[in-house]
Design a protein around this motif. Structure first.
Motif, PDB file in Angstrom:
ATOM      1  N   THR A  26     -23.555   9.983   3.770  1.00  0.00           N
ATOM      2  CA  THR A  26     -22.489   9.132   3.246  1.00  0.00           C
ATOM      3  C   THR A  26     -22.771   8.902   1.768  1.00  0.00           C
ATOM      4  N   TYR A  27     -21.704   8.708   0.997  1.00  0.00           N
ATOM      5  CA  TYR A  27     -21.887   8.444  -0.424  1.00  0.00           C
ATOM      6  C   TYR A  27     -20.681   7.686  -0.952  1.00  0.00           C
ATOM      7  N   GLY A  28     -20.914   6.999  -2.058  1.00  0.00           N
ATOM      8  CA  GLY A  28     -19.845   6.232  -2.674  1.00  0.00           C
ATOM      9  C   GLY A  28     -20.032   6.156  -4.176  1.00  0.00           C
ATOM     10  N   LEU A  29     -18.938   6.075  -4.881  1.00  0.00           N
ATOM     11  CA  LEU A  29     -18.948   5.991  -6.334  1.00  0.00           C
ATOM     12  C   LEU A  29     -19.480   4.632  -6.776  1.00  0.00           C
ATOM     13  N   ILE A  30     -20.491   4.623  -7.672  1.00  0.00           N
ATOM     14  CA  ILE A  30     -21.032   3.344  -8.152  1.00  0.00           C
ATOM     15  C   ILE A  30     -20.823   3.161  -9.652  1.00  0.00           C
ATOM     16  N   THR A  31     -20.580   4.261 -10.371  1.00  0.00           N
ATOM     17  CA  THR A  31     -20.307   4.160 -11.804  1.00  0.00           C
ATOM     18  C   THR A  31     -19.136   5.069 -12.136  1.00  0.00           C
ATOM     19  N   LEU A  32     -18.217   4.557 -12.921  1.00  0.00           N
ATOM     20  CA  LEU A  32     -17.103   5.363 -13.416  1.00  0.00           C
ATOM     21  C   LEU A  32     -16.763   4.867 -14.815  1.00  0.00           C
ATOM     22  N   ASP A  33     -16.924   5.746 -15.792  1.00  0.00           N
ATOM     23  CA  ASP A  33     -16.624   5.421 -17.182  1.00  0.00           C
ATOM     24  C   ASP A  33     -15.687   6.504 -17.692  1.00  0.00           C
ATOM     25  N   ALA A  34     -14.466   6.105 -17.989  1.00  0.00           N
ATOM     26  CA  ALA A  34     -13.455   7.080 -18.390  1.00  0.00           C
ATOM     27  C   ALA A  34     -12.631   6.540 -19.545  1.00  0.00           C
ATOM     28  N   GLY A  35     -12.020   7.482 -20.294  1.00  0.00           N
ATOM     29  CA  GLY A  35     -11.110   7.086 -21.358  1.00  0.00           C
ATOM     30  C   GLY A  35      -9.879   6.423 -20.758  1.00  0.00           C
ATOM     31  N   VAL A  36      -9.294   5.480 -21.502  1.00  0.00           N
ATOM     32  CA  VAL A  36      -8.172   4.703 -20.950  1.00  0.00           C
ATOM     33  C   VAL A  36      -6.809   5.279 -21.299  1.00  0.00           C
ATOM     34  N   ILE A  37      -6.758   6.250 -22.183  1.00  0.00           N
ATOM     35  CA  ILE A  37      -5.473   6.793 -22.620  1.00  0.00           C
ATOM     36  C   ILE A  37      -4.877   7.722 -21.565  1.00  0.00           C
ATOM     37  N   LYS A  38      -5.701   8.423 -20.830  1.00  0.00           N
ATOM     38  CA  LYS A  38      -5.249   9.415 -19.835  1.00  0.00           C
ATOM     39  C   LYS A  38      -5.501   8.903 -18.415  1.00  0.00           C
TER      40      LYS A  38
END
Length: 147
Positions: A93-105
């Protein structure tokens, strides 16, 4: 008269007590019945002990996979080697713990496993289209019977 009454009472009590005492046959039958009951209990306990001796302990490995920096390249692949080999292919099992993305797209991420074995696996994290992704990490857990 009182004397005769006492003798009669004594004889009545003596015969009642003798009649109330179990015969040798009934004592033996009672003991045989108890012995059979104990034998069933002992056999049941032997089966439970055998099951406990033969059971496989479940063990879990955990970790983190992914990347986090401004020039991250996607897709990102990470090989995981388990601390100790499992007896069977583990459930993961796995889960997303960090997500850093640009906000324009739009934000898009896909995470999946490859080459899952008793010794390890590979995680793949990727984005697509015009997503600007700086970081994505997951926490994972793999569990199965161990040696």
């Amino acid at each position: 008269m009182i004397y005769q009454g006492l003798i009669a009472l004594f004889l009545l009590l003596a015969t009642t007590e003798i009649a109330a005492q179990p015969s040798e046959k009934s004592i033996v039958e009672g003991l045989e019945k108890r012995t059979k009951g104990m034998a069933r209990t002992i056999n049941s306990q032997r089966k439970q002990i055998k099951a406990l001796i033969n059971r496989k302990e479940t063990r879990c490995d955990t970790g983190i996979a992914g990347q986090h920096h401004m020039k991250a390249k996607w897709p990102y692949t990470q090989e995981i080697k388990f601390k100790k080999t499992f007896l069977e292919v583990p459930a993961v099992t796995y889960g997303l713990i960090t997500l850093d993305a640009g906000v324009i797209k739009n934000i898009r991420i896909h995470v999946y496993t490859q080459n899952l074995t008793t010794k390890g696996l590979r995680f793949v994290l990727h984005s697509w289209a015009d997503t600007t992704l700086f970081a994505a990490t997951i926490r994972w857990m793999a569990c199965a019977p161990s040696a």
